[in-house]
Design an enzyme around this catalytic site. Structure first.
Site, short mmCIF file in Angstrom:
data_model
loop_
_atom_site.label_atom_id
_atom_site.label_comp_id
_atom_site.label_asym_id
_atom_site.label_seq_id
_atom_site.Cartn_x
_atom_site.Cartn_y
_atom_site.Cartn_z
N GLU A 297 0.82 -1.21 0.00
CA GLU A 297 0.00 0.00 0.00
C GLU A 297 0.86 1.26 0.00
OE1 GLU A 297 -2.70 -0.64 3.33
OE2 GLU A 297 -4.02 -1.76 2.00
N ASP A 375 -8.65 -8.74 4.16
CA ASP A 375 -8.47 -7.61 5.06
C ASP A 375 -9.61 -7.46 6.06
OD1 ASP A 375 -7.39 -5.39 6.16
OD2 ASP A 375 -7.71 -4.06 4.45
N GLU A 403 -12.88 -1.59 11.82
CA GLU A 403 -12.73 -0.86 10.56
C GLU A 403 -13.81 -1.19 9.53
OE1 GLU A 403 -8.93 -1.46 8.68
OE2 GLU A 403 -9.56 -0.46 6.85
O1 GCW Z 1 -7.10 -2.36 5.32
C1 GCW Z 1 -6.04 -1.55 5.37
C2 GCW Z 1 -6.45 -0.33 6.12
C3 GCW Z 1 -5.29 0.61 6.22
C4 GCW Z 1 -4.18 -0.13 6.97
C5 GCW Z 1 -3.86 -1.41 6.21
C6 GCW Z 1 -2.85 -2.25 6.95
C7 GCW Z 1 -2.55 0.85 8.39
O2 GCW Z 1 -7.52 0.27 5.47
O3 GCW Z 1 -5.70 1.73 6.92
O4 GCW Z 1 -3.06 0.67 7.10
O5 GCW Z 1 -5.00 -2.18 6.05
O6 GCW Z 1 -3.27 -3.14 7.67
O7 GCW Z 1 -1.66 -2.01 6.82
#
Ligand code: GCW
Length: 835
Positions: A297, A375, A403
C-alpha cells in the site's frame, strides 16, 4: 431511613464514563461468610515502586476497597501466618517466605492462584505473571465469586501484543475513539495519564507489548527528542509488565537519515539501523521489538532493490537480537491487480510472497498474518499462509477496532469471528492443525508465536468510541492467553465486570452481543462476498460497486447474471489450492463449500441454489431483511435495561443502538436495491423496491429545496434526495398525509455530512413534533463523509405520533456550512412495520 435506602439502592447506577473499562471495582454487597473470606492484609514481595508486584499491591488495595469497602494494609516482604494475600514471583516467595508447596512449574508469564489455604497465594513465574494473577483474583472478587480454587495457568503463546495505528500528528488511522493518547503535533504528549490507564487495562488482560505507532510509519519518531518521549512512554508501561515496540518506515535511512539508499544489504544502511537501534535500546532497554509493514500500500520496502522480504526482516532481526528484541514482519504484502485477468487474485498474495521464503527468516522474526487472506472482512476463510510456513514463526493479526465492521457505531461483538478462524483445522499433512495451535508455535514446534490485535484506543473516555465495543478488547486479551476459551463465556465475564451482576443485564447484553455479528453479516455482506462497504473511501457504509473495477482486488465480479470470485484451481485463480489437500478439495467443489463462503470461492449465477434450497439472490434479499430486523431489537433489548445501567452509559448506548437500527435499514435497502437493479430478479416476498409506508422527499411540495441525485444511487430511496437551494436560507418540504388515521412511528431519512450542522424541524399541521441537528460527526464514532452517501445517511425516529388522514406534514431544513439540510424520505410506520 427511607431516603438512605433509596440512595443505597441507586448506588450501583451512579454515572460512569467508561474510563475504567472492566476495572471499575464497583461496590458489591458482602457480609457474613463473604466478609470473613476477605484478606485482612496484603503482603507484597517487592518494595520497588515501579515493579509489577508493587503495582499489584496497590491494585489489590483499591479493588478490595472499591468492591467490598474494605481497607487493607499493604505489608512488604513480611510473610504472615494467615489471612493475608501474598503476591510475588515464585522465586521471591521461596526467598522470603519459604518453600512454595504445591506450586507446579510455571511457564513464562504464568501464575499460580490459591484461595484455598490460610493465605491467598498469587505467585507468578515472573513479576508480570504475579500481576496477571492479581487481576484474576480481583476479577473473581468483582464478580462476587468467592470460590476456593488452586490452579496454575500459563499463556498459550509468548506474543500477546496490541498495535496502535497512531500517527505523529495525533490522528489514528482507523481509530474511532478520538485522537492519540501518545502523540500530538509530531511529538510525544507531555501528560501520560491516559497511557498509564491503558497500561492497566492491557495488563489486566495479559497483554505483554504494545506497538505505539502506525505501521504506515513516520520516520520522525526516531528523532532524539521523540525517542526520549518513547522512553517516557515505556517507563509508564513498564510497571504494568507491558513492553513497548515501534513500527519502522523502511526508507528511513534515506528519507530521514540522509543516506542515498535504503537497500537492506547496503553496509551504510545496516550501520544506520545499528545506530538507531542502539539509541532506542539505550533509552528503552526492554524494547519489545520492531514491527514492519513494507512493500505494501505504497510503503517502501526491499523490492525497490530486488531484495527479498527475508533480507528486510533479517536486517532488523540482527539489530534487535543482541537486546532480546523480535521483529514482527507483516504478511500484508500485495500488489495492485487487473480485474480483467480472471486468474488475478489479491487473496493469493501472502502465500505467493512468503511460502518460498520459509526457513530463511532469523529465529527472532515472526510473520504477522491477518486472519483472512484479504483484510478483516465480515467473513473470510483463514489465511492459507498459516498452513504454508513450517520453519518460520507466525502470529495472527486481529482487529479490535471495527474498521470494516461498523466502526463502533454498530454493535458487533467480534470474538466469534476470531473463534471461527482460530478453531479451524487446516489439516496440514492430514494431521490436526488448528490455526490456534499453529500460531502458538505448537503445531510446528516454534518457540515464538501468538497474536497481535490492532486496537486503536483514543482519548475518548469510552476508549474505542462506544462502551459495548470494549468487549472486543477484553475478549482479545482473553483469547490471546487461551484461544480455546468460549466467546460467550468471555463476554459474560466482561458484562459482569462492566455492568454489574444483574441477571437481566447479563442475559440481555449477552443476547444482543451474540446476535450482533450474525446480524451485521446478514445486512453487510453474506455468502462470503465480504463487507460490501465503500473500500475506496471510508470503509463504513454500503457501496457494493466500489469493490470492483479497480486494482485493489477486493472484487465481487458481479455482473447482471452472476457474482463471486472463482478461486478454484480448475477454472479460477487457484487460491483454493493454497490450502492443504483436504480443505483444498472442499473449497474447490461447489457442493462441499459451505454456503457462508460460497461467493468467496465460486462465481455463480444469481439463481444458483444454495444448500439451504434458496437461490443466491433470494438469500441476499431475505438475509438483509432478517439482519436489519434483528438490529431493531438491539435497541428495544437495551431499552429494557433502563434503570439497571447508569444513565450516562445507558444514554450513550441507546443513542448508538437507535442509530444502528436506522443504519441497518439503510444497508438493507442499499444492498438489495443494488442487486435487484443489477440482476433484474424480483424479490419473491415483494419487499425490495416496494415501500408502501414511505413518502419520498422529492415527491413533496418543495420551497427552497431542490432534488439531488445521490451517488451511489442505491443509498437514497428512489435514488434521489433533496437539498436546500441556498446554503443560508431554510427549505421546506410538505405533503398531505394519505395514510389511514392512526398512531405511527415517524421515521425521517436524512444525510448528515461533515462540514456543517443543519437543523431540521418536523411539523404536523404546523405543530412542531420534533427537531434535530446534523451533528453526528461529533456524537458518533465512525468516519464522517462529505457526500450524500451510505456513510452519511441517517434515520431518525419519532415514536407514537398521532396522525389523521389529510394532515399536513412539513419539514423545515436550515442548512449550515457545507450541509444543505438533505432529506431522503419520511416513513410512517404502523406498529410492527419496518419500512
Ligand atoms: O485495510 C487496510 C487499512 C489501512 C491499513 C492497512 C494495513 C494501516 O484500510 O488503513 O493501514 O489495512 O493493515 O496495513
Amino acid at each position: 431511613m427511607r431516603a438512605l435506602l433509596f440512595f443505597a439502592s441507586l448506588g450501583f447506577v451512579a454515572a460512569e464514563n467508561g474510563l475504567n473499562g472492566w476495572l471499575r471495582y464497583a461496590s458489591l454487597p458482602c457480609s457474613g461468610q463473604c466478609r470473613s473470606n476477605l484478606p485482612s492484609s496484603i503482603v507484597i514481595l517487592n518494595t520497588t515502586e515501579t515493579s509489577p508486584v508493587y503495582v499489584a499491591g496497590t491494585e489489590l488495595q483499591n479493588g478490595l476497597k472499591g468492591v467490598y469497602g474494605k481497607r487493607v494494609q499493604v505489608k512488604h516482604n513480611k510473610c504472615k501466618a494467615s489471612s493475608s494475600v501474598v503476591v510475588g514471583t515464585v522465586d521471591q516467595y521461596r526467598e522470603i517466605c519459604g518453600a512454595a508447596k504445591g506450586v507446579p512449574e510455571l511457564e513464562e508469564d504464568g501464575f499460580w492462584l490459591d484461595t484455598k489455604g490460610k493465605n491467598v497465594q498469587i505467585l507468578g513465574q515472573n513479576e508480570r505473571g504475579a500481576l496477571y494473577g492479581t487481576f484474576e483474583y480481583l476479577s473473581m472478587l468483582a464478580q462476587g465469586n468467592h470460590s476456593k480454587v488452586a490452579y496454575a495457568t500459563n499463556p498459550s503463546a509468548p506474543i500477546r501484543w496490541v498495535n496502535q495505528w497512531d500517527d505523529m500528528d495525533g490522528r489514528i488511522e482507523r481509530g474511532y475513539g478520538g485522537p492519540s493518547i501518545f502523540f500530538k503535533d509530531g511529538q510525544v504528549v507531555d501528560d501520560l495519564t491516559r497511557v498509564a490507564e491503558y497500561a492497566r487495562l492491557l495488563a489486566s488482560i495479559r497483554i505483554n507489548a504494545v506497538v505505539i505507532n502506525n505501521v504506515n510509519a513516520n520516520a520522525t519518531l526516531l528523532s532524539p527528542t521523540n525517542l526520549d518521549g518513547v522512553a517516557r512512554i515505556a517507563d509508564v508501561f513498564r510497571p504494568y509488565g507491558v513492553q513497548v515496540g515501534l513500527s519502522l518506515n523502511f526508507a528511513s535511512p534515506q528519507t530521514y537519515g540522509g543516506l542515498s539508499t535504503f537497500d537492506p544489504l547496503d553496509a551504510s544502511v545496516v550501520e544506520w539501523w545499528s545506530k538507531i537501534t542502539a539509541q532506542v535500546y539505550d533509552r528503552v532497554p526492554d524494547m519489545a521489538g520492531y514491527l514492519v509493514k513494507a512493500d505494501s500500500e505504497g510503503q517502501p520496502g526491499p523490492q525497490t532493490y530486488n531484495r527479498t522480504l527475508a533480507d528486510a526482516a533479517n536486517l532488523f532481526a540482527k539489530e534487535v537480537q543482541p537486546y532480546g528484541g523480535i521483529v514482527m514482519y507483516r504478511a500484508f504484502v500485495y500488489n495492485k491487480l487487473n480485474e480483467s485477468i480472471w486468474t488475478d487474485d489479491r487473496a493469493n498474495a501472502a502465500v505467493d510472497f512468503f511460502k518460498d521464503l520459509d526457513g530463511e527468516f532469523d529465529d527472532n522474526v515472526v510473520i504477522q498474518i491477518k486472519y483472512g487472506p484479504i483484510d478483516f472482512q465480515v467473513r473470510e476463510p483463514p489465511s492459507p499462509l498459516f498452513a504454508n510456513l513450517f520453519n518460520t514463526s507466525m502470529a495472527i493479526e486481529l482487529q479490535v477496532t471495527q474498521e470494516y465492521l461498523g466502526q463502533q457505531s454498530h454493535l458487533v461483538y467480534v470474538a466469534p469471528i476470531w473463534k471461527t478462524i482460530l478453531d479451524t483445522d487446516l489439516r496440514v499433512d492430514h494431521q490436526p492443525s488448528l490455526v490456534r495451535d499453529i500460531v502458538a508455535g505448537k503445531r510446528f514446534n516454534r518457540k515464538l508465536g501468538g497474536s497481535a490485535a490492532v486496537v486503536n484506543v483514543g482519548t475518548n473516555t469510552t476508549w474505542l468510541g462506544s462502551h459495548l465495543s470494549m468487549s472486543n478488547l477484553y475478549a482479545y486479551g482473553r483469547l490471546a492467553w487461551n484461544p480455546a476459551d468460549d466467546a460467550q463465556d468471555i463476554l459474560q465475564d466482561w458484562i459482569k465486570l462492566t455492568f454489574g451482576l444483574d441477571r437481566k443485564v447479563l442475559d440481555t447484553i449477552t443476547r444482543m452481543s451474540m446476535e450482533s455479528w450474525p446480524a451485521y453479516e446478514q445486512y453487510s455482506g453474506n455468502l462470503g462476498i465480504q463487507t460490501l462497504t465503500d473500500i475506496i473511501y471510508t470503509h463504513y457504509g454500503p457501496s457494493p460497486a466500489s469493490q470492483d473495477n479497480n486494482g485493489w482486488g477486493q472484487w465481487t465480479r458481479a455482473d447482471r447474471d452472476s457474482i463471486g470470485m472463482d478461486r478454484t484451481v480448475a477454472n479460477g485463480t487457484g487460491f483454493s489450492g493454497q490450502y492443504p489437500d483436504e480443505l483444498a478439495a472442499m473449497y474447490e467443489n461447489i457442493a462441499t463449500t459451505p454456503d457462508n463462503l460460497l461467493l468467496w470461492f465460486h462465481h455463480v449465477g444469481y439463481t444458483h441454489r444454495l444448500h439451504s434450497g434458496k437461490t443466491v439472490i433470494q438469500h441476499f434479499y431475505d438475509e438483509h431483511y432478517s439482519g436489519a430486523e434483528t438490529a431493531q431489537t438491539f435497541l428495544t433489548q437495551w431499552e429494557s435495561l433502563e434503570g439497571k445501567i447508569d444513565t450516562e452509559r445507558y444514554n450513550h448506548m441507546r443513542h448508538f443502538l437507535d442509530y444502528q437500527s436506522g443504519h441497518s435499514i439503510l444497508w438493507r435497502d442499499a444492498i438489495n436495491t443494488f442487486y435487484h437493479n443489477l440482476s433484474g430478479i424480483p424479490d419473491q416476498a415483494k419487499r425490495v423496491g416496494h415501500h408502501p409506508w414511505r413518502i419520498e422527499a422529492e415527491d413533496m411540495k418543495l420551497e427552497g429545496y431542490k432534488t439531488y441525485t445521490v451517488s451511489p444511487f442505491e443509498t437514497a430511496s428512489g435514488s434521489v434526495a433533496i437539498v436546500t437551494t441556498s446554503n443560508s436560507t431554510a427549505g421546506t418540504a410538505s405533503t398531505k398525509i394519505n395514510f389511514p388515521t392512526g398512531t405511527y412511528d415517524l421515521a425521517v431519512n436524512y444525510y448528515d455530512i461533515y462540514g456543517g450542522q443543519s437543523e431540521w424541524k418536523v411539523y404536523l399541521n404546523n405543530r412542531e413534533i420534533g427537531q434535530w441537528i446534523g451533528n453526528s460527526e461529533d456524537t458518533f464514532s465512525h468516519t464522517p463523509s462529505i457526500y450524500l452517501d451510505g456513510h452519511s445517511a441517517i434515520r431518525i425516529k419519532f415514536r407514537g405520533v398521532k396522525v389523521h388522514k389529510g394532515d399536513t406534514l412539513k419539514i423545515v431544513g436550515m442548512p449550515n456550512g457545507n450541509e444543505p439540510a438533505p432529506l431522503d424520505y419520511v416513513a410512517l410506520l404502523p406498529a410492527g412495520i419496518v419500512d
